[in-house]
Design a protein around this motif. Sequence first.
Motif, PDB file in Angstrom:
ATOM      1  N   LYS A 172       0.849  -1.193   0.000  1.00 31.21           N
ATOM      2  CA  LYS A 172       0.000   0.000   0.000  1.00 31.21           C
ATOM      3  C   LYS A 172       0.894   1.256   0.000  1.00 31.21           C
ATOM      4  CE  LYS A 172      -3.964   2.031   0.565  1.00 31.21           C
ATOM      5  NZ  LYS A 172      -5.211   1.836  -0.111  1.00 31.21           N
ATOM      6  N   TYR A 176       1.136   4.397  -2.758  1.00 27.33           N
ATOM      7  CA  TYR A 176       1.159   5.844  -2.489  1.00 27.33           C
ATOM      8  C   TYR A 176       2.369   6.470  -3.172  1.00 27.33           C
ATOM      9  CZ  TYR A 176      -2.242   5.249   1.295  1.00 27.33           C
ATOM     10  OH  TYR A 176      -3.361   4.970   2.021  1.00 27.33           O
ATOM     11  N   LEU A 186      -2.735  15.406  -6.195  1.00 26.46           N
ATOM     12  CA  LEU A 186      -3.969  14.633  -6.127  1.00 26.46           C
ATOM     13  C   LEU A 186      -3.902  13.615  -4.984  1.00 26.46           C
ATOM     14  CD1 LEU A 186      -6.726  14.229  -7.406  1.00 26.46           C
ATOM     15  CD2 LEU A 186      -5.714  12.493  -8.883  1.00 26.46           C
ATOM     16  N   SER A 189      -4.540  15.290  -1.900  1.00 26.40           N
ATOM     17  CA  SER A 189      -5.945  15.668  -1.743  1.00 26.40           C
ATOM     18  C   SER A 189      -6.796  14.469  -1.317  1.00 26.40           C
ATOM     19  CB  SER A 189      -6.497  16.288  -3.029  1.00 26.40           C
ATOM     20  OG  SER A 189      -6.913  15.284  -3.930  1.00 26.40           O
ATOM     21  N   PHE A 190      -6.281  13.267  -1.487  1.00 29.23           N
ATOM     22  CA  PHE A 190      -6.980  12.066  -1.002  1.00 29.23           C
ATOM     23  C   PHE A 190      -6.782  11.868   0.496  1.00 29.23           C
ATOM     24  CE2 PHE A 190      -6.509   9.774  -5.341  1.00 29.23           C
ATOM     25  CZ  PHE A 190      -7.611  10.462  -5.819  1.00 29.23           C
TER      26      PHE A 190
ATOM     27  N   ALA B  77      -9.314  16.028   3.085  1.00 27.03           N
ATOM     28  CA  ALA B  77      -9.976  14.754   2.796  1.00 27.03           C
ATOM     29  C   ALA B  77     -10.483  14.118   4.082  1.00 27.03           C
ATOM     30  CB  ALA B  77      -9.017  13.814   2.077  1.00 27.03           C
ATOM     31  N   LYS B  78      -9.683  14.244   5.145  1.00 22.45           N
ATOM     32  CA  LYS B  78     -10.075  13.612   6.409  1.00 22.45           C
ATOM     33  C   LYS B  78     -11.311  14.276   7.012  1.00 22.45           C
ATOM     34  CE  LYS B  78      -5.487  11.906   7.253  1.00 22.45           C
ATOM     35  NZ  LYS B  78      -4.177  12.446   7.590  1.00 22.45           N
ATOM     36  N   PHE B  83     -12.489  14.755  -3.824  1.00 30.18           N
ATOM     37  CA  PHE B  83     -12.346  15.554  -5.045  1.00 30.18           C
ATOM     38  C   PHE B  83     -12.148  14.638  -6.235  1.00 30.18           C
ATOM     39  CE2 PHE B  83      -9.226  18.291  -7.601  1.00 30.18           C
ATOM     40  CZ  PHE B  83     -10.239  19.005  -8.221  1.00 30.18           C
ATOM     41  N   PRO B  85     -11.132  15.240  -9.974  1.00 24.97           N
ATOM     42  CA  PRO B  85     -10.712  16.323 -10.853  1.00 24.97           C
ATOM     43  C   PRO B  85     -11.190  16.122 -12.287  1.00 24.97           C
ATOM     44  CG  PRO B  85      -8.861  14.861 -10.447  1.00 24.97           C
ATOM     45  CD  PRO B  85     -10.006  14.357  -9.606  1.00 24.97           C
ATOM     46  N   ARG B  88      -9.523  13.653 -14.230  1.00 28.14           N
ATOM     47  CA  ARG B  88      -9.793  12.345 -13.616  1.00 28.14           C
ATOM     48  C   ARG B  88      -8.647  11.831 -12.767  1.00 28.14           C
ATOM     49  NH1 ARG B  88     -12.266  11.509 -19.328  1.00 28.14           N
ATOM     50  NH2 ARG B  88     -14.184  12.627 -18.904  1.00 28.14           N
ATOM     51  N   GLY B  89      -7.421  12.048 -13.170  1.00 31.09           N
ATOM     52  CA  GLY B  89      -6.298  11.707 -12.309  1.00 31.09           C
ATOM     53  C   GLY B  89      -6.164  10.214 -12.027  1.00 31.09           C
ATOM     54  N   GLU B  98      -5.691  -1.057  -7.636  1.00 35.80           N
ATOM     55  CA  GLU B  98      -4.835  -0.204  -6.788  1.00 35.80           C
ATOM     56  C   GLU B  98      -5.313   1.244  -6.801  1.00 35.80           C
ATOM     57  OE1 GLU B  98      -0.307  -1.823  -6.611  1.00 35.80           O
ATOM     58  OE2 GLU B  98      -0.996  -1.232  -8.603  1.00 35.80           O
ATOM     59  N   MET B 101      -8.246   1.403  -4.495  1.00 28.60           N
ATOM     60  CA  MET B 101      -7.926   1.267  -3.074  1.00 28.60           C
ATOM     61  C   MET B 101      -7.011   2.380  -2.576  1.00 28.60           C
ATOM     62  SD  MET B 101      -9.697  -1.328  -2.619  1.00 28.60           S
ATOM     63  CE  MET B 101      -9.369  -1.868  -0.941  1.00 28.60           C
ATOM     64  N   LEU B 102      -6.555   3.242  -3.467  1.00 27.81           N
ATOM     65  CA  LEU B 102      -5.530   4.219  -3.088  1.00 27.81           C
ATOM     66  C   LEU B 102      -5.965   5.217  -2.006  1.00 27.81           C
ATOM     67  CD1 LEU B 102      -2.560   5.091  -3.911  1.00 27.81           C
ATOM     68  CD2 LEU B 102      -3.681   6.906  -5.191  1.00 27.81           C
ATOM     69  N   PRO B 103      -7.079   5.939  -2.182  1.00 26.82           N
ATOM     70  CA  PRO B 103      -7.397   6.944  -1.171  1.00 26.82           C
ATOM     71  C   PRO B 103      -7.704   6.291   0.177  1.00 26.82           C
ATOM     72  CG  PRO B 103      -8.655   7.313  -3.179  1.00 26.82           C
ATOM     73  CD  PRO B 103      -8.050   5.951  -3.278  1.00 26.82           C
ATOM     74  N   PRO B 104      -7.083   6.737   1.237  1.00 24.47           N
ATOM     75  CA  PRO B 104      -7.354   6.147   2.544  1.00 24.47           C
ATOM     76  C   PRO B 104      -8.793   6.419   2.972  1.00 24.47           C
ATOM     77  CG  PRO B 104      -5.452   7.641   2.629  1.00 24.47           C
ATOM     78  CD  PRO B 104      -6.092   7.819   1.297  1.00 24.47           C
ATOM     79  N   ARG B 146     -13.392   5.603  -6.482  1.00 18.97           N
ATOM     80  CA  ARG B 146     -12.369   5.546  -5.436  1.00 18.97           C
ATOM     81  C   ARG B 146     -12.655   6.523  -4.303  1.00 18.97           C
ATOM     82  NH1 ARG B 146      -7.204   7.840  -8.934  1.00 18.97           N
ATOM     83  NH2 ARG B 146      -8.134   9.844  -9.369  1.00 18.97           N
ATOM     84  N   ILE B 147     -13.424   7.605  -4.606  1.00 17.97           N
ATOM     85  CA  ILE B 147     -13.807   8.516  -3.522  1.00 17.97           C
ATOM     86  C   ILE B 147     -14.974   7.910  -2.721  1.00 17.97           C
ATOM     87  CG2 ILE B 147     -14.672  10.820  -2.955  1.00 17.97           C
ATOM     88  CD1 ILE B 147     -11.815  10.821  -3.997  1.00 17.97           C
ATOM     89  N   ARG B 149     -15.470   4.954  -1.896  1.00 14.48           N
ATOM     90  CA  ARG B 149     -14.980   3.968  -0.942  1.00 14.48           C
ATOM     91  C   ARG B 149     -14.568   4.608   0.387  1.00 14.48           C
ATOM     92  NH1 ARG B 149     -10.208   2.984  -0.898  1.00 14.48           N
ATOM     93  NH2 ARG B 149      -9.946   1.846   1.008  1.00 14.48           N
TER      94      ARG B 149
END
Lengths: 295, 233
Positions: A172, A176, A186, A189-190, B77-78, B83, B85, B88-89, B98, B101-104, B146-147, B149
Amino acid sequence: MTTIFGYPLVVWMGQLLLGLINGSFYAMLSLGLAVIFGLLRVINFAHGAMYMLGAFVALLMATYLGLNYWVALFVAPLVVALGGAIVERTMLSRLYKLDHLYGLLFTFGLALLIEGTFRYLFGASGQPYPVPAALSGGVNLGFMFLPIYRGWVIIASLIACLAVWLLIEKTKLGSYLRASTENPVLVQSFGVNVPLLLTLTYALGAGLAGLAGVLAAPIYQVSPLMGTNIIIIVFAVVVVGGMGSILGAIITGYMLGIAEGLTKVIYPEASNIVIFVIMAIVLILRPAGLFGKDA
Amino acid sequence: MAPLLNVAGLQAWYGESHILHGVDLHVNAGETICILGRNGMGKTTTLRSIMGILSKRTGTITFDGTDLMKTSLHNTAKAGVGFVPEERGIFATLSVQENLMLPPKVAEGGMSVDEIYTLFPNLKERRNSPGTKLSGGEQQMLAMARILRTGAKCLLLDEPTEGLAPVIIQAIGDVLRTLKARGMTVVLVEQNFRFASKVADRFYVMDHGTMVAEFPVADLPNRMAMLNETLGV
């Protein structure tokens, strides 16, 4: 006696081994450089100094604290990584918003400062570091004599490179890191603390250089200039592999080490420049490097 | 009840260019609002300023009791703002899975991976492909998924329909209605107001860095003349 191109097999195998050992150091150092460049966009000229620091920390731990090689193998990279983290947090991080040239100049200055300080304190001549007892001696492979320590260096560097590769490609934290290499804003921003990730990445690169330094201590002399000698070659490795390519840095490191070794058999005078000749050819044919993506 | 997101007097700059000249908007929990406006009027900048991606900003932004003006980018985000964009990013070096699952996770209550794959079956089929091998529509779905989630309460969605085929736009509209049914708050930036009229509760019209009109969806027919003029359609 078996010969290839008129040279005995023993000579080929001997140089192949030497090349693999040099390649082990190239791979570990260029891997760190590639990881740092990929995420921080900083060409870390202090990388050679960090390699030297790793060797010196091991030497000083042995001289003043009586701590052996195995302790140094774990502690020295951590010390260098910690130093790297402090440098990144307090100084390097202030330069990210400026032109990339500032990062390059800063790390170049830092390298001069560290190496100059060590030269002042310990002199320019090398100091020996004993091969640990458990790895002294050698084995006869039939076609050649392999000093056990050198075999260990190859294995240890392979393990280190594989571990870093797995960390980046399969975890993981690695996802990142890869995502931040593409688009740090970006990822932040997550909710990912990207500034911390940058610090950790620089520390990882520094720690790898430190580990290479400890591994190198018993083979080469521990000297303040040991990093200067190797870093230029390592930069060539990174260029050949492709800036920022993790796997490229590892494979190219070993490959160019071997190319250098084998050149010694055929035409020893060329062995010092063969890597740069390869670099020039690669730059002409594939400017992005063997494993790099076209920018 | 206080709005979930409240923006007042927001000004923002790109370097020396003054882009936002005092933006006021509010979004209630569970509401979908849409910001309409031509290109270059500050719609994207408004979203980027709310996130904190654009740091040169003044004014007030509060979200769910948190002062976002004082919040660093990775803590926005927390607080529960997600967001998506315009570009799309999607990350090329990460697989679809992946990327997803990326954004915590920032809170409980986000969609599970199974729910997401039910909502976006294409993503499940292609979960091991590199993210950027997806079609434009699939990339947009992935950027939203992904957001979803993470458990974010509010989705900032920048021109989700741009460059997509009508059938995909319809699918995105379905997704937005599903989200609304789940109580998601959405700030949508759109140029396509025919699409927006099917999903938004309320509209803002943006011109030269400020909001020049605000009206509920029911009022849309009366506003057509004004919109045609402002949006130049």
